[in-house]
Design an enzyme around this catalytic site. Sequence first.
Site, short mmCIF file in Angstrom:
data_model
loop_
_atom_site.label_atom_id
_atom_site.label_comp_id
_atom_site.label_asym_id
_atom_site.label_seq_id
_atom_site.Cartn_x
_atom_site.Cartn_y
_atom_site.Cartn_z
CD GLU A 170 0.12 -25.29 -72.12
OE1 GLU A 170 0.75 -26.35 -72.28
OE2 GLU A 170 -0.92 -25.03 -72.72
CB CYS A 176 -8.65 -39.95 -89.01
SG CYS A 176 -7.07 -40.14 -89.81
N GLY A 212 -7.61 -44.87 -87.14
CA GLY A 212 -6.80 -45.82 -86.35
C GLY A 212 -5.62 -46.26 -87.19
CG HIS A 261 24.02 -26.30 -66.05
ND1 HIS A 261 25.17 -26.45 -65.32
CD2 HIS A 261 23.10 -25.78 -65.20
CE1 HIS A 261 24.95 -26.06 -64.07
NE2 HIS A 261 23.70 -25.64 -63.97
CE LYS A 267 -8.86 -29.80 -78.59
NZ LYS A 267 -8.02 -28.79 -77.94
CE LYS A 314 -1.33 -24.16 -76.00
NZ LYS A 314 -1.95 -25.16 -75.23
NE ARG A 360 -11.75 -37.57 -84.34
CZ ARG A 360 -11.71 -38.08 -83.12
NH1 ARG A 360 -12.24 -37.40 -82.13
NH2 ARG A 360 -11.16 -39.24 -82.90
O1 M6R Z 1 -6.64 -34.76 -75.38
P1 M6R Z 1 -5.39 -34.71 -74.56
O2 M6R Z 1 -5.46 -33.75 -73.44
O3 M6R Z 1 -4.98 -36.09 -74.08
O4 M6R Z 1 -4.28 -34.23 -75.56
C1 M6R Z 1 -2.94 -34.14 -75.15
C2 M6R Z 1 -2.13 -33.32 -76.10
O5 M6R Z 1 -2.18 -33.87 -77.39
C3 M6R Z 1 -2.59 -31.87 -76.16
O6 M6R Z 1 -2.55 -31.27 -74.90
C4 M6R Z 1 -1.70 -31.06 -77.11
O7 M6R Z 1 -0.42 -30.97 -76.62
C5 M6R Z 1 -2.30 -29.68 -77.36
N1 M6R Z 1 -2.49 -29.50 -78.76
C6 M6R Z 1 -1.47 -28.54 -76.89
O8 M6R Z 1 -2.09 -27.32 -77.15
#
Ligand code: M6R
Length: 605
Positions: free
Chosen positions: A478, A2, A99, A501, A600, A482, A27
């Site tokens: 990763e 948010c 929050g 496994h 984000k 992605k 956000r």
């Molecule tokens: O802001 P942060 O690095 O703490 O965020 C951690 C994760 O939320 C962030 O890396 C998320 O996994 C990404 N969207 C991945 O691309």
Amino acid sequence: MCGIIGYVGKSEAAGILINGLKALEYRGYDSAGIAVLDKNRLGVVKAKGEIKCLEEKLKDESPRGNIGIGHTRWATHGAANETNAHPHCAGHFSVVHNGIIENWREIRDGLEMSGVSFESETDTEVIPKLLELNYSGDILEAIRKTLKLLEGSYALGIICSNDARTLYCAKKSSPLIIGLGKGENFISSDINPLLGRANEAVYLEDGETAAITEDSVSVYDPDFNLTEKEKKSISLGAGTAEKGGFEHFMLKEICEQPQVIKNTLDSVTANGGVCFEDFPYTEEEIKALERIYIVGCGSAYHVGLISKYNFEKTAKIPTFAEYAGEFRYADTVLNENCLVIIISQSGETADSLAALKTASESGAKTVSVVNVPESSIAKMSRYSVLTMAGTEIAVATTKAFTCQLAVMNMLCLYIARARGACTEVFSEIAANMSATLPKKAEKIIENTEKIKTLAKEISEVDKCFFLGRNVDYGAALEGALKLKEISYIDCVGYPASELKHGTISLIEKDTVCFGLISNRELLAKTASNLAEVTARGARVTVFAPESLGGELTKIGEVITYPDSIPLLSPCLEVIPLQLLAYYTAKEKNLPIDKPRNLAKSVTVE
Ligand code: M6R
């Protein structure tokens, strides 16, 4: 999660709030709304979906006035619909909230029993209801009484129809900044909406409340005594949060990597060697370390996992990578001979912040690696290393990831040297990193034809496996994250050795597998694991350094990137994976910068 924004000044508030919300949209983008005060008439407009839906609605009915609040939502309590969208109102008050109010259910039950009715399913709506009940002419007093009843986290923007000159805000465990402009002032969840309009900022601390007019800011401490706050100049130039001609922020951010990796490396290099200025721990203390924990969420955890292998190999110290959300509740045995490194792009991730608190309280040594200078994690850390990635807007992290890896490599060399595990060769690596890595990253970004073709093919499939060992296992996680995050293809990152496994039963004819081999030491073993899946009909593409490419053609298609030493190779290895994710999502015509259900900055646990 948010974003909240607030404005008080001489201009029409609605347009400014909408522009602010656009800058905060990363956000959360489930719904959005604004409330604007004109004398004592409150105009509220909300819409489900992205800010553009709200903007569309405002074309017919834009409220007028010079003071207002706005919100872009990532739904926690209640579905993503217009009723649950903020602002929430009651009587004289309108409120936006970032929050979670943890005791909302008890408060709501109590209020309902005394006849108060609610419209939404949100935790937030109890706040305006309480404000109205606590109001008898003194707005600050109503806020004070209300905040006392709330448990959980909040950044609040509040306006009251009895005072069209003052914007109120309060903060606890969610970010909130006051932006100071000329004859106008703002509140915001982060600095982006302030760029170009405010020159200075006041960062609120937890428990503080502020009353803001167009030309004054009064901040109150948790006991509601007036308190002096330092004004900090806003250093980022306007325009850093713009696409700059790119179709998406994600592609822009991928392409920025050569420069920002260089900036980051240069910031921790001096006189040809690693330099962490004012590092708080002595060589003796580093020598005495027994264990290192690297803690983060999502991609930041993957940086931790890759670094774990590098720290053990280079600095010869037992190292563990942990998910922050697990670490904070795990009762990990920590003492002053443990170093806990928290990695976070935003510096606001709730679990990472809590992990830092846990580590600090245990007496362990702590260091954080963050991308946002005034973030909660940066401020709470004993020592914080800033990645120089600049503002990252796309939800899928790219440039922050490689900058974090660059810092972690330098930290690895720094710790290795202090512990006597580092030879002359390592100092040379540190010195050369900034000269070599950015150029190699540039070369990858300039040669995307093969990746685009591959992206076309895989945009048709519904599952993929990313397989690697050791550091390549971190890169596999990763690559999978992605791709799944923005293309909605079901992707799994797996240690190449583990497949047989159990999971190998999922491999059938034409199952797409990506093999990751970033250095010669990992070649033979990973290649055998890949042979196991090709034998079962899988379609394998291998990502490997140029010098290994020729040895892998029998396994499948090979995509190469420039050679490097093993420590640095993962930093390059992930770039083609980022590009693959980007072009696949583009092929599928998906909302790349704002994938569904995501935000984000994850400020709830
Ligand atoms: O802001 P942060 O690095 O703490 O965020 C951690 C994760 O939320 C962030 O890396 C998320 O996994 C990404 N969207 C991945 O691309």
